[in-house]
Design a protein around this motif. Structure first.
Motif, short mmCIF file in Angstrom:
data_model
loop_
_atom_site.label_atom_id
_atom_site.label_comp_id
_atom_site.label_asym_id
_atom_site.label_seq_id
_atom_site.Cartn_x
_atom_site.Cartn_y
_atom_site.Cartn_z
N GLU A 24 68.05 0.21 -37.39
CA GLU A 24 69.00 1.67 -37.28
C GLU A 24 68.40 2.70 -36.39
OE1 GLU A 24 70.47 3.48 -41.27
OE2 GLU A 24 68.54 4.21 -40.68
N ALA A 25 68.94 3.03 -35.19
CA ALA A 25 68.32 4.12 -34.37
C ALA A 25 69.11 5.43 -34.60
CB ALA A 25 68.27 3.32 -33.32
N THR A 26 68.44 6.38 -34.04
CA THR A 26 68.70 7.72 -33.55
C THR A 26 68.53 7.92 -32.11
OG1 THR A 26 68.60 8.54 -35.84
CG2 THR A 26 68.90 10.22 -34.04
N VAL A 27 69.21 8.15 -31.40
CA VAL A 27 69.06 8.29 -30.03
C VAL A 27 69.64 9.65 -29.44
CG1 VAL A 27 69.35 7.18 -27.38
CG2 VAL A 27 69.68 5.74 -29.71
N VAL A 28 68.97 10.41 -28.45
CA VAL A 28 69.39 11.59 -28.08
C VAL A 28 69.65 11.53 -26.53
CG1 VAL A 28 68.05 13.08 -29.84
CG2 VAL A 28 66.87 12.52 -27.62
N ARG A 29 70.23 12.78 -26.01
CA ARG A 29 70.74 12.74 -24.72
C ARG A 29 70.49 14.12 -24.36
NH1 ARG A 29 76.13 10.84 -22.60
NH2 ARG A 29 76.64 11.29 -24.89
N ALA A 49 60.00 -2.22 -26.73
CA ALA A 49 59.64 -0.92 -26.84
C ALA A 49 58.97 -0.32 -25.55
CB ALA A 49 58.80 -0.50 -27.98
N ALA A 50 57.93 -1.24 -24.92
CA ALA A 50 57.16 -0.77 -23.99
C ALA A 50 57.95 -0.89 -22.68
CB ALA A 50 55.91 -1.66 -23.64
N LYS A 51 58.95 -2.04 -22.56
CA LYS A 51 59.71 -2.13 -21.35
C LYS A 51 60.64 -0.98 -21.16
CE LYS A 51 63.84 -4.70 -20.86
NZ LYS A 51 64.56 -5.88 -21.25
N HIS A 52 61.22 -0.52 -22.48
CA HIS A 52 62.02 0.61 -22.22
C HIS A 52 61.25 2.20 -22.32
CE1 HIS A 52 65.72 -1.77 -22.36
NE2 HIS A 52 65.02 -2.34 -23.11
N GLY A 53 59.91 2.22 -22.40
CA GLY A 53 59.23 3.28 -22.40
C GLY A 53 59.70 4.20 -23.73
N ILE A 54 59.86 3.28 -24.78
CA ILE A 54 60.17 4.11 -26.19
C ILE A 54 59.20 4.40 -26.75
CG2 ILE A 54 61.19 3.56 -28.33
CD1 ILE A 54 62.82 1.49 -26.88
N LYS A 55 58.96 5.70 -27.45
CA LYS A 55 58.16 6.54 -28.04
C LYS A 55 58.86 7.09 -29.27
CE LYS A 55 54.42 6.04 -25.62
NZ LYS A 55 53.57 5.26 -25.52
N THR A 56 58.98 6.33 -30.37
CA THR A 56 59.91 6.59 -31.36
C THR A 56 59.02 6.76 -32.63
OG1 THR A 56 62.18 5.97 -32.66
CG2 THR A 56 60.39 4.02 -31.99
N ALA A 57 59.57 7.73 -33.57
CA ALA A 57 59.00 7.79 -35.01
C ALA A 57 59.80 6.19 -35.66
CB ALA A 57 59.53 8.87 -35.81
N LEU A 58 58.93 5.64 -36.03
CA LEU A 58 59.24 4.26 -36.72
C LEU A 58 58.93 4.14 -38.21
CD1 LEU A 58 59.50 0.91 -34.92
CD2 LEU A 58 58.17 1.05 -37.10
N THR A 59 59.87 3.59 -39.00
CA THR A 59 59.90 3.26 -40.44
C THR A 59 59.90 1.75 -40.56
OG1 THR A 59 59.89 5.62 -41.04
CG2 THR A 59 60.02 3.79 -42.85
N LEU A 60 59.18 0.89 -41.19
CA LEU A 60 59.63 -0.48 -41.31
C LEU A 60 59.69 -0.41 -42.84
CD1 LEU A 60 59.02 -3.42 -39.98
CD2 LEU A 60 57.53 -3.54 -41.84
N MET A 61 60.83 -1.26 -43.25
CA MET A 61 60.73 -1.34 -44.89
C MET A 61 61.10 -2.89 -45.11
SD MET A 61 63.13 1.84 -45.45
CE MET A 61 63.77 2.16 -43.85
N GLU A 62 60.53 -3.48 -45.98
CA GLU A 62 60.74 -4.73 -46.59
C GLU A 62 61.77 -4.38 -47.68
OE1 GLU A 62 57.83 -7.89 -47.03
OE2 GLU A 62 58.70 -8.30 -48.91
N VAL A 63 62.97 -5.20 -47.45
CA VAL A 63 64.25 -5.26 -48.61
C VAL A 63 64.20 -6.71 -49.06
CG1 VAL A 63 65.18 -3.32 -47.27
CG2 VAL A 63 65.94 -5.70 -46.67
N LYS A 85 65.22 4.36 -23.93
CA LYS A 85 64.13 5.13 -23.71
C LYS A 85 64.20 6.41 -24.87
CE LYS A 85 65.08 7.99 -19.59
NZ LYS A 85 64.46 8.15 -18.45
N ASN A 86 65.56 6.93 -24.97
CA ASN A 86 65.53 8.17 -25.89
C ASN A 86 65.81 7.63 -27.14
OD1 ASN A 86 65.20 9.67 -23.59
ND2 ASN A 86 67.32 9.81 -22.90
N ILE A 87 65.55 6.78 -27.76
CA ILE A 87 65.14 6.67 -29.33
C ILE A 87 64.53 7.31 -29.81
CG2 ILE A 87 65.04 4.71 -31.02
CD1 ILE A 87 65.93 2.54 -29.14
N VAL A 88 64.64 8.10 -30.82
CA VAL A 88 63.67 8.96 -31.24
C VAL A 88 63.38 8.52 -32.85
CG1 VAL A 88 64.10 11.09 -29.79
CG2 VAL A 88 65.67 10.69 -31.87
N ARG A 89 64.63 7.92 -33.29
CA ARG A 89 63.79 7.53 -34.77
C ARG A 89 64.50 6.16 -34.84
NH1 ARG A 89 60.89 7.74 -38.96
NH2 ARG A 89 61.71 7.65 -41.02
N LEU A 90 63.57 5.09 -35.36
CA LEU A 90 64.03 3.88 -35.46
C LEU A 90 63.49 3.29 -36.85
CD1 LEU A 90 65.34 1.18 -34.07
CD2 LEU A 90 62.95 0.54 -33.32
#
Length: 130
Positions: free
Chosen positions: A125-130, A99-113, A72-77
């Motif tokens: 790839e995630a950034t998580v805070v505590r 994301a809904a199950k975990h209550g995740i509200k993250t800034a998200l970027t999707l990239m096709e490679v 739930k504390n993922i802030v960047r994905l």
């Protein structure tokens, strides 16, 4: 830790992310390497996009949990995929539900490679805070 989602619009709510996330007074930050559908023995999955997405999310959860953090504390994905079309038409709803199950509200970027390692077709790839 204090976390606030910034959403000037409402449409992103249905897509499982926030336009921006402000974080104050953190006790720690976890920077996760890209998590994909890699088996415990190190072999890459050759399964379809949906199966790989599920396994990649499970691997991401495991890394976050073992580090003592919460999803739930993922802030960047950042999401890397070899086919945005396939992701959106076959399994993006699984991500939204996760994301809904975990209550995740993250800034998200999707990239096709062009490609990912070996047979992989999605990576988180995630950034998580505590």
């Amino acid at each position: 830790m204090e976390k606030r989602a910034i959403n000037p619009w409402q449409w992103q709510e249905e897509r499982g992310y926030a336009q921006a996330v402000e974080v104050k007074q953190t006790e720690g930050t976890l920077y996760c390497a890209g998590q994909a559908a890699v088996n415990p023995d190190g072999t890459s999955s050759a399964a379809d996009m949906k199966t790989q997405l599920i396994q990649a999310l499970q691997n991401l959860e495991q890394v976050i949990t073992e580090a003592g953090y919460e999803c739930k504390n993922i802030v960047r994905l950042n999401v890397f995929t070899t086919s945005s079309d396939e992701l959106f038409t076959t399994c993006f709803d699984i991500y939204v539900d996760w994301a809904a199950k975990h209550g995740i509200k993250t800034a998200l970027t999707l990239m096709e490679v062009k490609n990912l390692y070996e047979t992989l077709n999605i990576e988180f790839e995630a950034t998580v805070v505590r």
